[in-house]
Design an enzyme around this catalytic site. Structure first.
Site, short mmCIF file in Angstrom:
data_model
loop_
_atom_site.label_atom_id
_atom_site.label_comp_id
_atom_site.label_asym_id
_atom_site.label_seq_id
_atom_site.Cartn_x
_atom_site.Cartn_y
_atom_site.Cartn_z
N TYR A 108 0.84 -1.19 0.00
CA TYR A 108 0.00 0.00 0.00
C TYR A 108 0.89 1.24 0.00
CZ TYR A 108 -3.72 -3.22 1.52
OH TYR A 108 -4.61 -4.26 1.63
N PHE A 139 -13.07 -5.17 1.24
CA PHE A 139 -14.14 -4.54 0.47
C PHE A 139 -15.48 -4.85 1.12
CE2 PHE A 139 -15.59 -3.50 -4.14
CZ PHE A 139 -15.53 -2.14 -3.85
N PRO A 140 -15.60 -4.63 2.44
CA PRO A 140 -16.79 -5.10 3.17
C PRO A 140 -18.07 -4.33 2.90
CG PRO A 140 -15.39 -3.81 4.62
CD PRO A 140 -14.63 -3.98 3.33
#
Length: 306
Positions: free
Chosen positions: A70, A215-216
């Site tokens: 990231y 990606f909840p």
């Protein structure tokens, strides 16, 4: 008087013990979005990123998930800037095994020497002597799994890793991995609208393995006018909060990690821990988002990053 639910709402999500000995509040924070566009470079507002991280801990978040890719490393270094020295109850989980040639480009590399190098860099960037949860970001199909996990097991023996997890795997891959080393967590694409990994969740429940859905809050059509989330939304529960509340109720091993680069959005997300779905709401949401037939569940989604 301010109650704990008001001051530290993440605590209302309940607790899960990673590996049986590392308790965290189930609603955590995913630190991918505190980087630049394409998960590349510095964020537009680094100061806000620091505020988000500090506010997350103030709200009771004790599980923060990041990765060396990231930025690369931008997320890890911001976490150190914002939170080091870390509170005793805060667990920083990171991942290694995806390289970043450029924005939006993610490529698996699981060579043992590379994983060791990245682990050492993550320790330095996070300011830690040991990573509490180190996850193989992707299984590299070009390298024997025993070599990839064997190196992580060796690093654990050296005291540099406490627990080991996997990301975006099938049940078969998880079973194979568990023959090599103890696995305490899996991290797959999973949300109210995308439940292809339901069989993996069932396996995780049966074996007391944490399932970290990335990606909840991909609610899509469900949150649009007339959609089921829009239908059940109320003054004290937005569609995204309902989606998180559904995850928390759906399984005790689910540890959602919604990410954001905004303090206001963070506060909204974490407040979802205090929302209780009625039986009717839970049943309706579960029915609308029912998973695909088991024969189709082993297909991995095309999305390649988390």
């Amino acid at each position: 008087m301010t109650t704990q639910a008001e001051s530290r709402p993440a605590a209302a999500s309940g607790t899960f013990a990673l590996g049986g000995d590392l308790p965290v509040h189930r609603l955590g924070y995913g630190a991918m979005q505190i980087t630049g566009e394409g998960v590349w470079g510095d964020p537009k507002d680094p100061d806000e990123a620091v505020r988000v991280l500090r506010r997350a801990v103030e709200l009771g978040v004790t599980f923060i998930d990041t990765a060396d890719s990231y930025g690369p490393f931008v997320s890890e270094m911001l976490i150190r800037k914002a939170l080091h020295p870390y509170a005793d109850d805060v667990v920083i989980a990171t991942k290694g095994g995806l390289t970043r040639p450029g924005p939006g480009d993610w490529r698996p590399v699981g060579r043992p020497e590379y994983l060791r190098q990245q682990l050492e860099l993550s320790l330095r960037h996070l300011g830690l002597d040991r990573i509490d949860l180190y996850q193989l970001h992707r299984i590299d199909p070009k390298v024997p799994l025993a070599d990839q996990l064997g190196e992580l097991a060796l690093l654990r023996q050296e005291g540099k890793i406490r627990h080991i997890g996997l990301s975006q795997v099938t049940v078969a891959q998880l079973e194979q991995a568990r023959k090599i080393v103890d696995i305490v967590s899996v991290q797959n694409l999973y949300n109210l609208a995308t439940r292809d990994s339901e069989d993996l969740l069932e396996y995780a429940e049966a074996n007391d393995i944490a399932f970290i859905p990335w990606f909840p809050m991909a609610t899509g059509e469900l949150a649009r006018p007339g959609g089921v989330l829009d239908t059940f939304a109320r003054e004290d529960a937005s569609p995204s909060q309902l989606a998180l509340a559904w995850l928390l109720r759906h399984s005790p091993v689910l540890l959602p990690i919604p990410g954001t680069s905004s303090v206001a959005h963070l506060e909204e997300n974490i407040a979802a821990a205090t929302i209780s779905l009625t039986d009717a709401e839970y049943a309706a949401l579960s029915e609308v988002s029912a998973p695909a037939p088991r024969a189709r569940r082993f297909r991995l989604p095309k999305l390649s990053r988390n």
